[in-house]
Scaffold this active site. Sequence first.
Site, PDB file in Angstrom:
ATOM      1  N   ARG A  31       0.799  -1.220   0.000  1.00  0.00           N
ATOM      2  CA  ARG A  31       0.000   0.000   0.000  1.00  0.00           C
ATOM      3  C   ARG A  31       0.834   1.273   0.000  1.00  0.00           C
ATOM      4  NH1 ARG A  31      -4.609   0.891   4.416  1.00  0.00           N
ATOM      5  NH2 ARG A  31      -5.350  -1.039   3.478  1.00  0.00           N
ATOM      6  N   HIS A  77      -7.845  -3.689  -7.997  1.00  0.00           N
ATOM      7  CA  HIS A  77      -7.657  -2.996  -6.710  1.00  0.00           C
ATOM      8  C   HIS A  77      -9.001  -2.860  -5.990  1.00  0.00           C
ATOM      9  CE1 HIS A  77      -4.902  -0.623  -4.225  1.00  0.00           C
ATOM     10  NE2 HIS A  77      -5.859   0.289  -4.067  1.00  0.00           N
ATOM     11  N   TYR A 121     -16.574  13.933 -14.399  1.00  0.00           N
ATOM     12  CA  TYR A 121     -16.366  15.113 -15.251  1.00  0.00           C
ATOM     13  C   TYR A 121     -15.005  15.114 -15.954  1.00  0.00           C
ATOM     14  CZ  TYR A 121     -20.311  16.930 -12.567  1.00  0.00           C
ATOM     15  OH  TYR A 121     -21.534  17.100 -11.985  1.00  0.00           O
TER      16      TYR A 121
END
Length: 810
Positions: A31, A77, A121
């Site tokens: 991580r 993931h 967006y």
Amino acid sequence: MANTEKLLDLPLEEVIGDRFSIYSKYIIQDRALPDVRDGLKPVQRRILYAMYRDGNTSDKPFRKAAKTVGNVIGNYHPHGDVSVYDAMVRMSQDWKVRNVLIEMHGNNGSLDGDPPAAMRYTETRLSAIASELLRDIDKETVDFIPNFDDSTEEPVVLPSRYPNLLVNGSTGISAGYATEIPPHNLGEVIDAAILVMEQPHCTIDELMQVVKGPDFPTGGILQGLDGVRKAYETGKGKVVLRGKAAIESIRGGREQIVITELPYEVNKANLVKKMEELRLDRKVEGVAEVRDETDRTGTRIVIELKKDADASGILNYFYKNTDLQITYNFNMVAIHNKAPKQMGLKQILQAYIDYQKEVITRRTQHELENARDRRHIVEGLIKAVSILDEIIALIRASKDKKDAKENLSTKFGFTERQAEAIVTLQLYRLTNTDIVSLQKEADELDFTIKRLEGILSSDKKLISVIKKELKEIKDRYSDPRRTKIEKEIEEIKIDLEVTVASEDVKVALTKEGYIKRASLRSYAASNGEETGMKDGDRLLFQDTLNTTEHLLVFTNKGNYLYLPVHEIPDKKWKELGQHIAQIIPLAADEAVVSAVKVSDFSAEHFITCLTKGGMIKRTALEQYKAQRYSKPLVAIKLKDNDELVNAYLTDGTMNILIVTRNGYGLWFDEDEVSPIGIRAAGVKAINLKDDDDVVCGLIFPIGANPDLLLATHRGSVKKMSIYNSLEKSVRARRGFVMLRELKKEPHRICGALIVEDGDHVLLRTEKGHSIEIAISDLRHVDRYNNGSFVVDQETDGEVVDVWKVIKEEE
């Protein structure tokens, strides 16, 4: 019963310890920390690989970010979409990474810390340089492992055709480990990798000829090459980063400071806000306005100054008190051989080179297998073309594909692979399948096979391939360095004038310890009235000081209080001041005895202290300058039951006159006392009798001819001419008697003052009565005269204090 047997009876510490160690290992490896080989954390690697697999590359149109995020979560993931999108956004921010790995259309945040637009967006694609991280991934260069649900595979690491860990840096916090690797210049890092390949025993100093230091995307100035060198050697080091600022002249003879580059990861909006707060709080003087004029052309913060402001001083103040200058700590930790390791520059480069050798070797082996396979097939096709008509006849006579392959192998000796190639040959290929073109391909394949075998058999050739490909990447993507490197860390000195408005003020300190400063306007409005005080209190010090000066206040305990004038409470002249113990805490029985104003600590002056027990000490003024002054500081080391009675600012040429309670006086030169350290105890000033002590020490300049006024506890005062009545002596003598000794009710001195005609003095009795005397009304008397009574001891009580009336200034 069956369920009960599955339960394990284990101590809690063992369970927690075991589970936490598994969790920690996951956090560290999977991580928070980057891999030394490709410089990526797992989430970043998965994002780049998912985009590559999806064909979302720099030569194709942009695609919605949400599509990629969904892809990454669904295939590789299985975590929150926010964490994946945030990682994707960071890789697209050109103020966070030196060479962006993802190109983004839309709002991807800003230097002001604004959040990016939602992923529905924005549109993204891999950058050209990111494709270099993935290049050759399909040539068996890296290992693949099953994804979380075994539905597909993902790479353990990317081929990483340039040293991405150093180029883009990394930051992360895991369990027990953290990493902070700064970005570097691509060209410099590639040159350093080539140097390590050419000279494996090169030193850090040699590497630093190539890698000058970190190269932050926001530019700025890095100071402290020693810190960089230490970091490159050990993996840990500290440097200073400061923004790039210039001082420009503007209309009206004024100046402005223009900041065009910021230290790495400093939030611009917060920086501007902090600067404006310092201006509004009057912490810095001379700033008219702070504006953020940043636009699409680049960062621009303008600090407009008032007329005659000290531009460089103000800039230094902002360097010291805002994030315009920060400390950057290297902590170069990365995953190496499946474990976290703190590494220096050469170790990181060596790990990368070792990895590239493995990548190129595996790629070469893959290409060699393909070339040999094709060479074998071309050999079959050449043979087939020469007997084409026979082969066509044989295939037409065969029952099916399998039969045709077997017949080809049996009759003409083709291998299974060659027979497969012949039977799958499309008819149109017969039109141009001539022996010449096939022979040409065979020759090219022979050359390729020889070249690839050469790479695999020679470490030198292998390294030359790595060097050649690195140079190609450098030529294509390298750009000039942005961060300027300076060898030394500049010490920031801030003049008081920058932080304090220079203003003359009236300062008053009373004997009971009340202190204040008042504006000259407030003082003038009082029409010469005395400052506000409690009944029974009196002025100990009153003078006009500048806010850039200092006041040293001495206490009976041998301490001094360091008070910058601008920090003394501001009150109206008629108001009661603030008790000094509220500014700097004092002991319960500690009282102020003297105050000295200081304009310049570097001046060749001294502080001269005198004690009740007859000690004197002279110390250079510069030793009294304090950096921290929130508590009383030692001025003189006192013996038991001794007290400080006076402290003066002297220039080394003063006359000193000691007056004792029993009426002895000793007069000597200041230079009789050698200067010593601030914490010392001093030397004997006067030789006292057992029942005597010092009432006060007085000073007056060489060449002056003042008078001495003595006041006794019985209410008598006398005026003597020092030069006519006393003889100058040396330190540590008994001195001369200045009163006639009476057998019954002898006079004891309660105070002594240096006076001139025109002075007025006040005497206060134990009953609180005050009597004012004009010095000009007193006649001179000799040493053996006990003076004239001005107080009725029986009516008013004994005299306990005497002081000079401070003259009001015009």
